[in-house]
Design a protein around this motif. Structure first.
Motif, PDB file in Angstrom:
ATOM      1  N   PHE A 492       0.808  -1.218   0.000  1.00  0.00           N
ATOM      2  CA  PHE A 492       0.000   0.000   0.000  1.00  0.00           C
ATOM      3  C   PHE A 492       0.843   1.271   0.000  1.00  0.00           C
ATOM      4  CE2 PHE A 492       0.676  -0.817   4.529  1.00  0.00           C
ATOM      5  CZ  PHE A 492       0.958   0.444   5.025  1.00  0.00           C
ATOM      6  N   LYS A 493       2.138   1.177   0.221  1.00  0.00           N
ATOM      7  CA  LYS A 493       3.000   2.371   0.208  1.00  0.00           C
ATOM      8  C   LYS A 493       3.318   2.733  -1.243  1.00  0.00           C
ATOM      9  CE  LYS A 493       3.371   3.887   4.345  1.00  0.00           C
ATOM     10  NZ  LYS A 493       2.976   5.266   4.660  1.00  0.00           N
ATOM     11  N   VAL A 494       2.307   3.237  -1.916  1.00  0.00           N
ATOM     12  CA  VAL A 494       2.383   3.428  -3.369  1.00  0.00           C
ATOM     13  C   VAL A 494       3.400   4.502  -3.744  1.00  0.00           C
ATOM     14  CG1 VAL A 494       1.038   4.024  -5.423  1.00  0.00           C
ATOM     15  CG2 VAL A 494      -0.006   2.694  -3.589  1.00  0.00           C
ATOM     16  N   ARG A 495       3.386   5.644  -3.043  1.00  0.00           N
ATOM     17  CA  ARG A 495       4.321   6.721  -3.386  1.00  0.00           C
ATOM     18  C   ARG A 495       5.758   6.247  -3.277  1.00  0.00           C
ATOM     19  NH1 ARG A 495       2.546  11.341   0.621  1.00  0.00           N
ATOM     20  NH2 ARG A 495       1.655   9.539   1.646  1.00  0.00           N
ATOM     21  N   GLU A 496       6.078   5.591  -2.152  1.00  0.00           N
ATOM     22  CA  GLU A 496       7.434   5.113  -1.924  1.00  0.00           C
ATOM     23  C   GLU A 496       7.858   4.121  -3.008  1.00  0.00           C
ATOM     24  OE1 GLU A 496       5.123   5.509   0.260  1.00  0.00           O
ATOM     25  OE2 GLU A 496       5.905   6.529   2.036  1.00  0.00           O
ATOM     26  N   LYS A 497       6.935   3.229  -3.367  1.00  0.00           N
ATOM     27  CA  LYS A 497       7.271   2.221  -4.383  1.00  0.00           C
ATOM     28  C   LYS A 497       7.480   2.852  -5.762  1.00  0.00           C
ATOM     29  CE  LYS A 497       5.452  -2.103  -2.474  1.00  0.00           C
ATOM     30  NZ  LYS A 497       6.606  -2.920  -2.855  1.00  0.00           N
ATOM     31  N   MET A 498       6.654   3.834  -6.095  1.00  0.00           N
ATOM     32  CA  MET A 498       6.825   4.525  -7.378  1.00  0.00           C
ATOM     33  C   MET A 498       8.214   5.164  -7.467  1.00  0.00           C
ATOM     34  SD  MET A 498       3.181   6.453  -7.907  1.00  0.00           S
ATOM     35  CE  MET A 498       1.786   5.638  -8.668  1.00  0.00           C
ATOM     36  N   LEU A 499       8.596   5.821  -6.384  1.00  0.00           N
ATOM     37  CA  LEU A 499       9.891   6.491  -6.360  1.00  0.00           C
ATOM     38  C   LEU A 499      11.025   5.481  -6.447  1.00  0.00           C
ATOM     39  CD1 LEU A 499      10.305   9.497  -3.873  1.00  0.00           C
ATOM     40  CD2 LEU A 499      11.923   8.824  -5.622  1.00  0.00           C
ATOM     41  N   LEU A 500      10.929   4.406  -5.668  1.00  0.00           N
ATOM     42  CA  LEU A 500      12.009   3.407  -5.630  1.00  0.00           C
ATOM     43  C   LEU A 500      12.178   2.701  -6.975  1.00  0.00           C
ATOM     44  CD1 LEU A 500      11.433   1.896  -2.077  1.00  0.00           C
ATOM     45  CD2 LEU A 500      13.448   3.178  -2.837  1.00  0.00           C
ATOM     46  N   ARG A 501      11.087   2.456  -7.682  1.00  0.00           N
ATOM     47  CA  ARG A 501      11.210   1.793  -8.987  1.00  0.00           C
ATOM     48  C   ARG A 501      12.048   2.635  -9.944  1.00  0.00           C
ATOM     49  NH1 ARG A 501       5.496   0.707  -8.178  1.00  0.00           N
ATOM     50  NH2 ARG A 501       5.260  -1.461  -7.462  1.00  0.00           N
ATOM     51  N   ALA A 502      11.803   3.955  -9.942  1.00  0.00           N
ATOM     52  CA  ALA A 502      12.590   4.836 -10.815  1.00  0.00           C
ATOM     53  C   ALA A 502      14.042   4.900 -10.349  1.00  0.00           C
ATOM     54  CB  ALA A 502      11.972   6.229 -10.822  1.00  0.00           C
ATOM     55  N   LEU A 503      14.259   4.964  -9.032  1.00  0.00           N
ATOM     56  CA  LEU A 503      15.634   5.017  -8.510  1.00  0.00           C
ATOM     57  C   LEU A 503      16.392   3.741  -8.835  1.00  0.00           C
ATOM     58  CD1 LEU A 503      14.962   6.624  -4.997  1.00  0.00           C
ATOM     59  CD2 LEU A 503      15.804   7.760  -7.055  1.00  0.00           C
ATOM     60  N   ASN A 504      15.704   2.608  -8.801  1.00  0.00           N
ATOM     61  CA  ASN A 504      16.336   1.336  -9.151  1.00  0.00           C
ATOM     62  C   ASN A 504      16.774   1.333 -10.614  1.00  0.00           C
ATOM     63  OD1 ASN A 504      17.054  -1.499  -8.818  1.00  0.00           O
ATOM     64  ND2 ASN A 504      15.219  -1.953 -10.007  1.00  0.00           N
ATOM     65  N   ARG A 505      15.977   1.987 -11.449  1.00  0.00           N
ATOM     66  CA  ARG A 505      16.274   1.995 -12.890  1.00  0.00           C
ATOM     67  C   ARG A 505      17.316   3.041 -13.273  1.00  0.00           C
ATOM     68  NH1 ARG A 505      11.699   2.457 -17.709  1.00  0.00           N
ATOM     69  NH2 ARG A 505      13.144   2.270 -19.465  1.00  0.00           N
ATOM     70  N   TYR A 506      17.235   4.234 -12.638  1.00  0.00           N
ATOM     71  CA  TYR A 506      18.076   5.347 -13.090  1.00  0.00           C
ATOM     72  C   TYR A 506      19.199   5.716 -12.120  1.00  0.00           C
ATOM     73  CZ  TYR A 506      14.141   5.951 -16.285  1.00  0.00           C
ATOM     74  OH  TYR A 506      13.166   5.745 -17.231  1.00  0.00           O
ATOM     75  N   GLY A 507      19.163   5.189 -10.892  1.00  0.00           N
ATOM     76  CA  GLY A 507      20.228   5.494  -9.940  1.00  0.00           C
ATOM     77  C   GLY A 507      19.861   6.603  -8.971  1.00  0.00           C
ATOM     78  N   VAL A 508      20.574   6.610  -7.832  1.00  0.00           N
ATOM     79  CA  VAL A 508      20.316   7.621  -6.803  1.00  0.00           C
ATOM     80  C   VAL A 508      21.250   8.813  -7.037  1.00  0.00           C
ATOM     81  CG1 VAL A 508      20.046   8.026  -4.316  1.00  0.00           C
ATOM     82  CG2 VAL A 508      19.701   5.731  -5.236  1.00  0.00           C
ATOM     83  N   ASN A 509      21.045   9.480  -8.170  1.00  0.00           N
ATOM     84  CA  ASN A 509      21.788  10.698  -8.507  1.00  0.00           C
ATOM     85  C   ASN A 509      20.775  11.763  -8.902  1.00  0.00           C
ATOM     86  OD1 ASN A 509      20.967   9.999 -11.164  1.00  0.00           O
ATOM     87  ND2 ASN A 509      22.793   8.733 -11.401  1.00  0.00           N
ATOM     88  N   HIS A 510      21.257  12.922  -9.308  1.00  0.00           N
ATOM     89  CA  HIS A 510      20.335  14.025  -9.606  1.00  0.00           C
ATOM     90  C   HIS A 510      19.324  13.629 -10.674  1.00  0.00           C
ATOM     91  CE1 HIS A 510      19.003  18.224  -9.895  1.00  0.00           C
ATOM     92  NE2 HIS A 510      18.953  18.023 -11.200  1.00  0.00           N
ATOM     93  N   GLU A 511      19.802  13.031 -11.763  1.00  0.00           N
ATOM     94  CA  GLU A 511      18.898  12.658 -12.856  1.00  0.00           C
ATOM     95  C   GLU A 511      17.932  11.568 -12.408  1.00  0.00           C
ATOM     96  OE1 GLU A 511      19.012  10.889 -17.435  1.00  0.00           O
ATOM     97  OE2 GLU A 511      20.860  11.095 -16.282  1.00  0.00           O
ATOM     98  N   GLY A 512      18.452  10.564 -11.699  1.00  0.00           N
ATOM     99  CA  GLY A 512      17.607   9.467 -11.250  1.00  0.00           C
ATOM    100  C   GLY A 512      16.548   9.926 -10.266  1.00  0.00           C
TER     101      GLY A 512
END
Length: 697
Positions: A492-512
């Motif tokens: 149910f933590k939808v916001r957190e999961k949405m963010l983490l999916r993108a971070l997993n794909r693009y990295g924890v940097n400015h662009e990601g």
């Protein structure tokens, strides 16, 4: 968040506890008009516009702005086509046109035809008068001549004012008439005056196709006739077609779609042409035996009852259970967490029957669904009439500094005072996240400063508890392992999961991190920025009351309840003059303060200076209040300093059976106060109670 902030009333108040349990704090949203829920195909009901979250009441909302340019146009410079063949360099015979092979416009029965140039000229003469109309003609001709001079640098900056056009309908007619007669111009409204200037996108398209095609294309774009299409002339050059496709998708991709199709060209030889049509939005077409039928989007309305849940958290639960996106839900406001709340919602792409099926499952999460029925459209933030509150304040007692023995008198005095004088219209603590290590305004400040990585890390800062959600956040901050944190988070933590999916794909940097924030629905992204703006407003209101009190002074902003819809929001906000201060022309109830943004004006007294110093403290002195990478636009608005409570009623009740409440004195902690009242949209019951009781929660 409100500790040490100012009050407007001067009674002593009393102490007590609020929200001992969710049932002590019941919030019922005052329903929006019933016609918004009718299952109807009335086209007028389907036209909605977004309303910023921070709007304080319907009459202070920023009016929907008239279209400044044809949708999707950018004020970019003109390009030469990057080496792509110009129309004159195409295959022989293709710079002209074959109207029989590819008609430029296709109209359907019942749709209006585009007006001719003579009709538009006549409309312009009637709207502007002959002299201004002739000056507009001259400006248009001079601009076209200047465009033909490659080294004429000032052509892009040339403007012509048509003067103030106060009538809203006349403005709309004028926008259309100018662009239909002169498709190479765009029209802009500035403080009721209409400005005309060259359309840079028109000039750029002229580098790629003939001017006639360009003119016809922009007329087609401005008319926005449903189901109409536009076809460019046949073009045998594949590379050139590709560039035209890219131009249209880059400039108008959200509005238009293109495709190439085969046509008969010169000498009956097959060739290719580009066809353009409007993208389907809230309606789609399907062919049936009787021709085209309109297929409406499916909307289901319901009342959500929730207990001990944030609104966005509740939507996350519902979305996961129904298999839809959180953005498919619409609602009119955020409700308290530690409370029982009732609010209308609308969900898209879900039938009433499907919604009824999940009833038993969501009850385990503290939710119930009532009044399920079909609807015709979504809801909008701010589209509510207000909220009704039923609250129990327990453990009543005197303030420690109060020597009075009469607690009942203190309660009566407080109620009468606030009912008469109102309360300071602060944003409540729940807007910023009560009890959290990181509050939402801090995330909003990081986003405004475009510190995307910092904003993500603030977002994932855990609370001091040992549970799956905070353990997942803790793990992510320690390891930056987005994939691992995803597995740990509840569904149910939808916001957190949405963010983490993108971070997993693009990295924890400015662009990601930027892409991560873009993965979250717009309403959720802008919520954090609005929280920061709300914090600044609270501080400004407290400062204003401390230095000037309830007196209206020179430089204050007051709001006029002028009903003329053609007047802009800023046009309704007046700066108090010295003579007006002396004459006591305005009351404190008319004073407003701006929510920071790019389209507001500030008080011209010490309060205005305070705003600039406060924003500088957060390194926002140069902030444009547009975060382009996140598609966030914060125009700002105005909020009254004071608000009044409506329909206030209250009574005292013994906390134990058999206890009688004496007329003269109350024993501390033996009774509870039951209070009910209505508040306007965006007003907080906890803030009203703070003013009544003179204590913070």
């Amino acid at each position: 968040m409100l500790r040490s902030f100012s009050y407007v009333t001067d009674h002593t108040g009393f102490c007590g506890t609020v929200k001992n349990s969710p049932s002590d704090f019941i919030v019922t949203e005052i329903e929006v008009p019933e016609h918004l829920f009718r299952d109807t195909h009335d086209e007028s009901l389907q036209k909605t516009s977004a309303v910023p979250l921070e709007q304080s009441s319907p009459y202070l909302q920023q009016p929907k702005k008239l279209r400044r340019e044809p949708p999707g146009l950018c004020a970019e410079g003109c390009g030469g086509g990057g080496g792509v063949p110009r129309p004159s360099e195409r295959d022989p015979g293709q710079a002209g046109g074959n109207s029989s092979a590819s008609p430029n416009k296709k109209h359907h029965e019942g749709e209006p035809e585009l007006k001719s140039g003579l009709e538009e000229a006549s409309i312009l003469d009637s709207l502007l008068g002959k002299p201004i109309s002739e000056l507009l003609d001259k400006f248009a001709c001079d601009l076209k001549d200047a465009w033909d001079l490659e080294n004429n640098a000032d052509a892009a900056s040339r403007e012509f004012s048509l003067g103030p056009i106060l009538d809203k309908k006349n403005r709309a007619d004028l926008h259309s008439a100018v662009r239909q007669k002169f498709p190479f111009l765009v029209t802009i409204t500035k403080d009721n005056a209409m400005i005309v200037k060259g359309n840079a996108d028109y000039r750029e398209l002229c580098q790629l196709v003939t001017e006639k095609e360009t003119s016809d294309f922009f007329k087609f774009l401005d008319a926005k006739l449903e189901n109409s299409t536009f076809s460019f002339e046949p073009d045998g050059n594949k590379d050139h077609r590709k560039v035209v496709h890219h131009f249209i998708n880059r400039k108008f991709g959200k509005l238009l779609e293109t495709k190439s199709f085969t046509v008969t060209g010169i000498n009956d030889q097959p060739s290719m042409s580009i066809m353009v049509r409007f993208r389907e939005k809230s309606w789609s077409r399907k062919r049936s035996a009787g021709g085209f039928q309109e297929k409406q989007d499916l909307y289901t309305a319901f009342t959500l009852q929730k207990e001990n849940l944030e609104t966005l958290e509740a939507i996350g639960f519902l979305a996961a259970e129904l298999g839809v996106l959180p953005s498919d839900f619409s609602y009119t406001g955020i409700k308290d967490k530690k409370a029982i709340t009732y609010q209308p919602m609308v969900v898209k792409k879900v039938t009433p029957e499907r919604l009824k099926e999940i009833g038993s499952k969501i009850e385990r999460k503290g939710m119930r669904i009532h009044n399920i029925h079909s609807a015709c459209q979504h809801l909008r933030l701010g589209q509510l009439k207000g909220n009704h509150f039923d609250i129990i304040v327990r453990d009543l007692k005197h303030h420690s500094h109060d020597s009075s023995a009469d607690l009942r008198e203190r309660i009566y005095e407080a109620m009468e005072n606030v009912e008469t004088k109102g309360f300071v219209n602060y944003y409540g603590p729940q807007r910023f996240g009560q009890g959290q290590n990181v509050q939402t305004d801090q995330i909003g400040l990081a986003l405004l400063n475009e510190q995307m990585v910092k904003a993500v890390k603030l977002f994932f800062t855990p609370e001091d508890t040992d549970d799956p959600v905070n353990n997942a956040k803790r793990y992510f901050l320690q390891t930056e392992d987005a994939k691992g944190a995803l597995v740990m988070l509840p569904e149910f933590k939808v916001r957190e999961k949405m963010l983490l999916r993108a971070l997993n794909r693009y990295g924890v940097n400015h662009e990601g991190c930027t892409k991560g924030w873009l993965n979250i629905p717009h309403a959720m992204r802008i919520f954090y920025v609005h929280a920061y703006c709300s914090k600044i407003w609270n501080e400004a209101a407290s400062y204003r009351l401390k230095i000037y009190g309830s007196k209206v002074v020179e430089g204050d902003l007051v709001f006029s309840e002028e009903n003329d819809k053609s007047i802009s929001l800023n046009g309704k906000v007046h700066i108090v003059t010295a003579p007006e201060e002396s004459a006591k022309k305005y009351s404190i109830n008319q004073v407003v303060l701006p929510m920071v943004g790019h389209s507001i004006k500030y008080p011209s007294n010490k309060v205005g200076q305070w705003y600039h110093e406060r924003l500088s403290k957060d390194e926002l002195q140069m902030c444009k209040f547009r975060v382009s990478p996140l598609q966030l636009n914060i125009p700002g608005c105005y909020r009254p300093i004071l608000k009044n409570v409506q329909n206030l009623s209250y009574f005292l009740e013994g906390s134990e059976k058999g206890i009688e409440i004496e007329d003269n004195h109350l024993s501390e902690s033996k009774v509870s106060l039951h209070v009910s009242f209505d508040l306007d949209p965006s007003c907080y019951a906890t803030v009203c109670l703070r003013e009544i009781m003179k204590c913070d929660f």
